[in-house]
Design a protein around this motif. Structure first.
Motif, PDB file in Angstrom:
ATOM      1  N   SER A  26      39.533  21.375 -30.987  1.00 13.75           N
ATOM      2  CA  SER A  26      39.870  21.636 -29.639  1.00 13.75           C
ATOM      3  C   SER A  26      39.209  20.668 -28.493  1.00 13.75           C
ATOM      4  O   SER A  26      39.895  20.108 -27.731  1.00 13.75           O
ATOM      5  N   LEU A  27      38.180  20.610 -28.590  1.00  9.48           N
ATOM      6  CA  LEU A  27      37.217  19.776 -27.646  1.00  9.48           C
ATOM      7  C   LEU A  27      37.715  18.400 -27.943  1.00  9.48           C
ATOM      8  O   LEU A  27      37.865  17.549 -26.873  1.00  9.48           O
ATOM      9  N   ALA A  28      37.813  17.939 -29.230  1.00  6.77           N
ATOM     10  CA  ALA A  28      38.357  16.681 -29.651  1.00  6.77           C
ATOM     11  C   ALA A  28      39.719  16.092 -28.897  1.00  6.77           C
ATOM     12  O   ALA A  28      39.822  15.213 -28.297  1.00  6.77           O
ATOM     13  N   GLY A  29      40.622  17.196 -29.116  1.00  2.13           N
ATOM     14  CA  GLY A  29      41.846  17.248 -28.426  1.00  2.13           C
ATOM     15  C   GLY A  29      41.881  17.057 -26.622  1.00  2.13           C
ATOM     16  O   GLY A  29      42.465  15.994 -26.529  1.00  2.13           O
ATOM     17  N   ILE A  30      40.952  17.830 -26.355  1.00  2.00           N
ATOM     18  CA  ILE A  30      40.875  17.598 -24.662  1.00  2.00           C
ATOM     19  C   ILE A  30      40.373  16.357 -24.436  1.00  2.00           C
ATOM     20  O   ILE A  30      40.784  15.657 -23.546  1.00  2.00           O
ATOM     21  N   LEU A  31      39.247  15.821 -25.080  1.00  2.00           N
ATOM     22  CA  LEU A  31      38.647  14.654 -25.003  1.00  2.00           C
ATOM     23  C   LEU A  31      39.772  13.469 -25.147  1.00  2.00           C
ATOM     24  O   LEU A  31      39.397  12.471 -24.192  1.00  2.00           O
ATOM     25  N   ASN A  32      40.420  13.531 -26.116  1.00  2.00           N
ATOM     26  CA  ASN A  32      41.503  12.454 -26.197  1.00  2.00           C
ATOM     27  C   ASN A  32      42.653  12.448 -25.005  1.00  2.00           C
ATOM     28  O   ASN A  32      43.010  11.542 -24.846  1.00  2.00           O
ATOM     29  N   TYR A  33      42.758  13.641 -24.650  1.00  2.00           N
ATOM     30  CA  TYR A  33      43.925  13.879 -23.514  1.00  2.00           C
ATOM     31  C   TYR A  33      43.486  12.936 -22.458  1.00  2.00           C
ATOM     32  O   TYR A  33      43.976  12.190 -21.788  1.00  2.00           O
ATOM     33  N   TYR A  34      41.935  13.279 -22.054  1.00  2.00           N
ATOM     34  CA  TYR A  34      41.365  12.404 -20.947  1.00  2.00           C
ATOM     35  C   TYR A  34      41.322  10.920 -21.246  1.00  2.00           C
ATOM     36  O   TYR A  34      41.377  10.042 -20.312  1.00  2.00           O
ATOM     37  N   PHE A  35      40.896  10.623 -22.495  1.00  2.00           N
ATOM     38  CA  PHE A  35      40.869   9.289 -22.921  1.00  2.00           C
ATOM     39  C   PHE A  35      42.116   8.560 -22.707  1.00  2.00           C
ATOM     40  O   PHE A  35      42.150   7.426 -22.151  1.00  2.00           O
ATOM     41  N   VAL A  36      43.420   9.052 -22.935  1.00  2.00           N
ATOM     42  CA  VAL A  36      44.689   8.455 -22.665  1.00  2.00           C
ATOM     43  C   VAL A  36      44.849   8.367 -21.252  1.00  2.00           C
ATOM     44  O   VAL A  36      45.407   7.268 -20.763  1.00  2.00           O
ATOM     45  N   ILE A  37      44.455   9.254 -20.617  1.00  2.00           N
ATOM     46  CA  ILE A  37      44.683   9.295 -18.996  1.00  2.00           C
ATOM     47  C   ILE A  37      44.019   7.992 -18.327  1.00  2.00           C
ATOM     48  O   ILE A  37      44.356   7.362 -17.789  1.00  2.00           O
ATOM     49  N   PHE A  38      42.519   7.990 -18.704  1.00  3.42           N
ATOM     50  CA  PHE A  38      41.746   7.126 -17.966  1.00  3.42           C
ATOM     51  C   PHE A  38      41.964   5.817 -18.717  1.00  3.42           C
ATOM     52  O   PHE A  38      41.473   4.478 -18.119  1.00  3.42           O
ATOM     53  N   PHE A  39      42.051   5.681 -19.824  1.00  2.00           N
ATOM     54  CA  PHE A  39      41.996   4.391 -20.697  1.00  2.00           C
ATOM     55  C   PHE A  39      43.122   4.015 -21.436  1.00  2.00           C
ATOM     56  O   PHE A  39      43.441   2.684 -21.905  1.00  2.00           O
ATOM     57  N   GLY A  40      44.210   4.884 -21.374  1.00  2.00           N
ATOM     58  CA  GLY A  40      45.523   4.427 -22.088  1.00  2.00           C
ATOM     59  C   GLY A  40      45.610   4.320 -23.473  1.00  2.00           C
ATOM     60  O   GLY A  40      46.550   3.952 -24.042  1.00  2.00           O
ATOM     61  N   ASN A  41      44.438   4.864 -24.319  1.00  2.00           N
ATOM     62  CA  ASN A  41      44.526   4.685 -25.689  1.00  2.00           C
ATOM     63  C   ASN A  41      44.611   6.022 -26.146  1.00  2.00           C
ATOM     64  O   ASN A  41      43.883   7.019 -25.879  1.00  2.00           O
ATOM     65  N   ASP A  42      45.470   6.405 -27.242  1.00  2.00           N
ATOM     66  CA  ASP A  42      45.610   7.647 -27.881  1.00  2.00           C
ATOM     67  C   ASP A  42      45.234   7.526 -29.153  1.00  2.00           C
ATOM     68  O   ASP A  42      45.466   6.727 -29.986  1.00  2.00           O
ATOM     69  N   LEU A  43      43.945   8.551 -29.242  1.00  2.00           N
ATOM     70  CA  LEU A  43      43.441   8.560 -30.749  1.00  2.00           C
ATOM     71  C   LEU A  43      43.505   9.639 -31.674  1.00  2.00           C
ATOM     72  O   LEU A  43      43.232   9.838 -32.487  1.00  2.00           O
ATOM     73  N   LYS A  44      44.958  10.261 -31.206  1.00  6.37           N
ATOM     74  CA  LYS A  44      45.451  11.620 -31.875  1.00  6.37           C
ATOM     75  C   LYS A  44      45.692  11.212 -33.526  1.00  6.37           C
ATOM     76  O   LYS A  44      45.232  12.114 -34.057  1.00  6.37           O
ATOM     77  N   ASP A  45      45.969  10.056 -33.823  1.00  7.39           N
ATOM     78  CA  ASP A  45      46.273  10.079 -35.337  1.00  7.39           C
ATOM     79  C   ASP A  45      44.868   9.540 -35.906  1.00  7.39           C
ATOM     80  O   ASP A  45      44.909  10.308 -36.902  1.00  7.39           O
ATOM     81  N   HIS A  46      43.963   9.139 -35.400  1.00  2.00           N
ATOM     82  CA  HIS A  46      42.804   9.056 -35.912  1.00  2.00           C
ATOM     83  C   HIS A  46      42.095  10.071 -36.052  1.00  2.00           C
ATOM     84  O   HIS A  46      41.443  10.692 -36.917  1.00  2.00           O
ATOM     85  N   MET A  47      42.318  11.226 -34.977  1.00  2.00           N
ATOM     86  CA  MET A  47      41.532  12.447 -34.901  1.00  2.00           C
ATOM     87  C   MET A  47      42.233  13.460 -36.134  1.00  2.00           C
ATOM     88  O   MET A  47      41.617  14.087 -36.632  1.00  2.00           O
ATOM     89  N   SER A  48      43.351  13.097 -36.026  1.00  2.00           N
ATOM     90  CA  SER A  48      44.346  13.927 -37.227  1.00  2.00           C
ATOM     91  C   SER A  48      43.814  13.826 -38.699  1.00  2.00           C
ATOM     92  O   SER A  48      43.376  14.474 -39.591  1.00  2.00           O
ATOM     93  N   VAL A  49      43.683  12.375 -38.806  1.00  2.00           N
ATOM     94  CA  VAL A  49      43.027  12.040 -40.384  1.00  2.00           C
ATOM     95  C   VAL A  49      41.734  12.556 -40.399  1.00  2.00           C
ATOM     96  O   VAL A  49      41.261  13.226 -41.332  1.00  2.00           O
ATOM     97  N   PHE A  50      40.765  12.386 -39.546  1.00  2.00           N
ATOM     98  CA  PHE A  50      39.408  12.724 -39.383  1.00  2.00           C
ATOM     99  C   PHE A  50      39.226  14.523 -39.602  1.00  2.00           C
ATOM    100  O   PHE A  50      38.612  14.913 -40.298  1.00  2.00           O
ATOM    101  N   SER A  51      40.281  15.031 -38.847  1.00  2.00           N
ATOM    102  CA  SER A  51      40.225  16.718 -38.814  1.00  2.00           C
ATOM    103  C   SER A  51      40.656  17.120 -40.568  1.00  2.00           C
ATOM    104  O   SER A  51      40.037  18.103 -40.940  1.00  2.00           O
ATOM    105  N   LYS A  52      41.629  16.208 -40.836  1.00  2.00           N
ATOM    106  CA  LYS A  52      42.059  16.604 -42.305  1.00  2.00           C
ATOM    107  C   LYS A  52      41.017  16.479 -43.211  1.00  2.00           C
ATOM    108  O   LYS A  52      40.911  17.272 -44.184  1.00  2.00           O
ATOM    109  N   ILE A  53      40.207  15.411 -43.301  1.00  3.84           N
ATOM    110  CA  ILE A  53      38.902  15.066 -44.100  1.00  3.84           C
ATOM    111  C   ILE A  53      38.095  16.294 -43.819  1.00  3.84           C
ATOM    112  O   ILE A  53      37.624  16.938 -44.915  1.00  3.84           O
ATOM    113  N   LEU A  54      37.829  16.545 -42.746  1.00  6.92           N
ATOM    114  CA  LEU A  54      36.631  17.620 -42.505  1.00  6.92           C
ATOM    115  C   LEU A  54      36.873  19.193 -42.822  1.00  6.92           C
ATOM    116  O   LEU A  54      36.369  19.804 -43.206  1.00  6.92           O
ATOM    117  N   SER A  55      38.344  19.208 -42.739  1.00  5.90           N
ATOM    118  CA  SER A  55      38.965  20.651 -43.141  1.00  5.90           C
ATOM    119  C   SER A  55      38.675  20.882 -44.412  1.00  5.90           C
ATOM    120  O   SER A  55      38.552  22.070 -44.728  1.00  5.90           O
TER     121      SER A  55
END
Length: 161
Positions: A126-155
């Motif tokens: 949840s925290l990573a998703g919130i940080l990604n949301y603000y990362f998109v707003i401030f920097f224009g970069n969406d890391l959701k695909d990277h977070m998805s892969v990383f969370s699948k590995i960690l799960s």
């Protein structure tokens, strides 16, 4: 209803409905144990067996809103599949905790500790998703695909006791 929206939440909905069935099962066990007592009304105190069932149910109920909140936030903001998987694992662990609590209280400890780990994982998603949301707003970069892969590995690491 928009098909794309449903695709993004269907696994979370399924886990939520399974958790409702589990809650109903726990409540049925409390009701059944209450009927085994000599009293005609529902009481919070009674036989040791009733008190164990009642306390185990109450402990599971206390953690339930937190579980739902972090599972849905992690699933919507980060990645649905790992959040749903962690949710299913949490339901399994909660069942283990409930059954363990009915035996010796020390049997419930592994389920409790494992459940805390799963809640922390969902909170981190949840925290990573919130940080990604603000990362998109401030920097224009969406890391959701990277977070998805990383969370699948960690799960998958949640399976390690």
């Amino acid at each position: 209803m928009n098909q794309e929206i449903v695709e993004n939440i269907v696994l979370l909905v399924i886990v939520t409905l399974i958790s409702v069935l589990q809650n109903m099962s726990f409540a049925y066990k409390v009701e059944n144990e209450s009927k085994n007592q000599q009293s005609k009304t529902f009481q919070r105190t009674g036989s040791p067996a009733f008190e164990k069932v009642y306390t185990a149910n109450q402990n599971c109920t206390d953690a339930y809103p937190t579980f739902l909140a972090v599972m849905w936030c992690g699933g919507v903001l980060c990645s649905q599949a790992p959040a749903a998987f962690a949710g299913l694992m949490y339901l399994f662990v909660r069942q283990k905790y409930f059954v363990g609590y009915l035996g010796e209280k020390t049997q419930s400890t592994p389920g409790y500790i494992f459940g805390k780990r799963i809640i922390f994982f969902l909170f981190a998603m949840s925290l990573a998703g919130i940080l990604n949301y603000y990362f998109v707003i401030f920097f224009g970069n969406d890391l959701k695909d990277h977070m998805s892969v990383f969370s699948k590995i960690l799960s998958s690491l949640l399976l390690i006791p």
